[in-house]
Design a protein around this motif. Structure first.
Motif, mmCIF file in Angstrom:
data_model
loop_
_atom_site.group_PDB
_atom_site.id
_atom_site.type_symbol
_atom_site.label_atom_id
_atom_site.label_comp_id
_atom_site.label_asym_id
_atom_site.label_seq_id
_atom_site.Cartn_x
_atom_site.Cartn_y
_atom_site.Cartn_z
ATOM 1 N N MET A 165 0.852 -1.194 0.000
ATOM 2 C CA MET A 165 0.000 0.000 0.000
ATOM 3 C C MET A 165 0.884 1.239 0.000
ATOM 4 O O MET A 165 1.855 1.330 0.743
ATOM 5 N N HIS A 166 0.523 2.240 -0.834
ATOM 6 C CA HIS A 166 1.302 3.472 -0.928
ATOM 7 C C HIS A 166 0.492 4.590 -0.277
ATOM 8 O O HIS A 166 -0.463 5.098 -0.853
ATOM 9 N N LEU A 201 -4.882 -0.343 -6.284
ATOM 10 C CA LEU A 201 -6.224 0.220 -6.440
ATOM 11 C C LEU A 201 -7.000 -0.548 -7.512
ATOM 12 O O LEU A 201 -6.461 -0.813 -8.590
ATOM 13 N N CYS A 218 -2.348 2.960 -11.172
ATOM 14 C CA CYS A 218 -3.312 2.652 -10.107
ATOM 15 C C CYS A 218 -3.136 1.228 -9.600
ATOM 16 O O CYS A 218 -3.145 0.979 -8.386
ATOM 17 N N LYS A 267 -0.467 0.714 -7.219
ATOM 18 C CA LYS A 267 -0.783 1.196 -5.869
ATOM 19 C C LYS A 267 -1.800 0.312 -5.167
ATOM 20 O O LYS A 267 -2.253 0.639 -4.066
ATOM 21 N N SER A 298 -6.142 6.985 -3.641
ATOM 22 C CA SER A 298 -5.232 6.622 -2.553
ATOM 23 C C SER A 298 -5.477 7.487 -1.325
ATOM 24 O O SER A 298 -5.478 6.996 -0.181
ATOM 25 N N ARG A 325 -8.691 6.357 0.312
ATOM 26 C CA ARG A 325 -8.475 5.076 0.985
ATOM 27 C C ARG A 325 -7.734 5.271 2.311
ATOM 28 O O ARG A 325 -8.135 4.731 3.350
ATOM 29 N N ASP A 326 -6.661 6.059 2.274
ATOM 30 C CA ASP A 326 -5.815 6.214 3.446
ATOM 31 C C ASP A 326 -6.432 7.133 4.503
ATOM 32 O O ASP A 326 -6.255 6.907 5.701
ATOM 33 N N THR A 348 -4.064 9.090 -7.414
ATOM 34 C CA THR A 348 -3.683 9.886 -6.251
ATOM 35 C C THR A 348 -4.878 10.180 -5.349
ATOM 36 O O THR A 348 -4.797 10.042 -4.120
ATOM 37 N N VAL A 392 -0.596 8.277 0.945
ATOM 38 C CA VAL A 392 -0.471 9.608 0.373
ATOM 39 C C VAL A 392 -0.095 10.586 1.485
ATOM 40 O O VAL A 392 -0.695 10.583 2.563
#
Length: 207
Positions: free
Chosen positions: A1-2, A66, A61, A64, A38, A41-42, A35, A4
């Motif tokens: 998971m990346h 997604l 995506c 990442k 993400s 999500r975060d 972006t 942001v």
């Protein structure tokens, strides 16, 4: 998971994220490199999905983590059932669609709420550039020359308000952002937003 970094995220993305309730089911149309998805999500723990027309964007995506598919807002939204999502987001994309009115109608059908952002062609710098130079403007928010731009239906904030009336959309929240990405004062009239806002964000629902 990346994750942001919200400290460096675009201010319009932070504003969009603030309009989304935690844990919602979200569809981001024209999601680019993911972006915004993400961030949602975060920061909000959403169940997010995306549609992106470019293969490069889809690949970014997927990298990442997604769930994004390749698709076109003009042709693929009719396949989605009514009320399939809590929010459907169209960020900086409606001006690049061939049929903005039909696309907006689909957003309001697919989602219980729709969030739409777009560059405002009524901004004073755009008007001044046309008046003084007599040429289509190129700005940070609209960085393309007239002959290679993906934006085919430029509109102003007032134009979008008229379209919302035509499709029966009820505005729940709205904001205009100036050239620095900061919100224009809420108490100003629409004509001032139309003059000072370089971009706008609207939270809508069906009447």
């Amino acid at each position: 998971m990346h994750a942001v970094d919200t400290a460096t995220a675009r201010l319009d993305f932070l504003l969009l994220a603030d309009m989304v309730a935690p844990g919602s089911k979200v569809l981001d149309i024209g999601c680019g490199d993911g972006t915004l998805l993400s961030l949602l999500r975060d920061r909000k723990g959403v169940d997010g999905r995306g549609i992106e027309i470019s293969r490069e964007g889809v690949n970014a995506c997927l990298a990442k983590g997604l769930p994004v598919i390749q698709g076109d807002a003009d042709t693929d939204l009719a396949d989605y059932p009514d009320d399939a999502f809590d929010y459907v987001i169209l960020s900086q994309t409606i001006q690049a669609t061939r049929q903005p009115k039909i696309v907006l109608e689909h957003l309001l059908r697919i989602g219980r709420r729709a969030i739409v952002s777009f560059p405002n062609f009524g901004h004073w710098r755009v008007r001044l550039d046309l008046l003084v130079n007599g040429r289509m403007p190129v700005t940070d928010n609209m960085p393309y020359s007239w002959h290679d731009t993906p934006n085919i239906h430029f509109c102003t904030i007032r134009d979008f308000l008229t379209l919302c009336t035509e499709v029966g959309a009820q505005m729940e929240r709205a904001a205009a952002l100036d050239a620095g990405g900061k919100p224009v004062r809420m108490m100003l009239p629409w004509w001032a937003w139309n003059m000072l806002g370089e971009q706008a964000v609207f939270l809508l629902k069906r009447r």
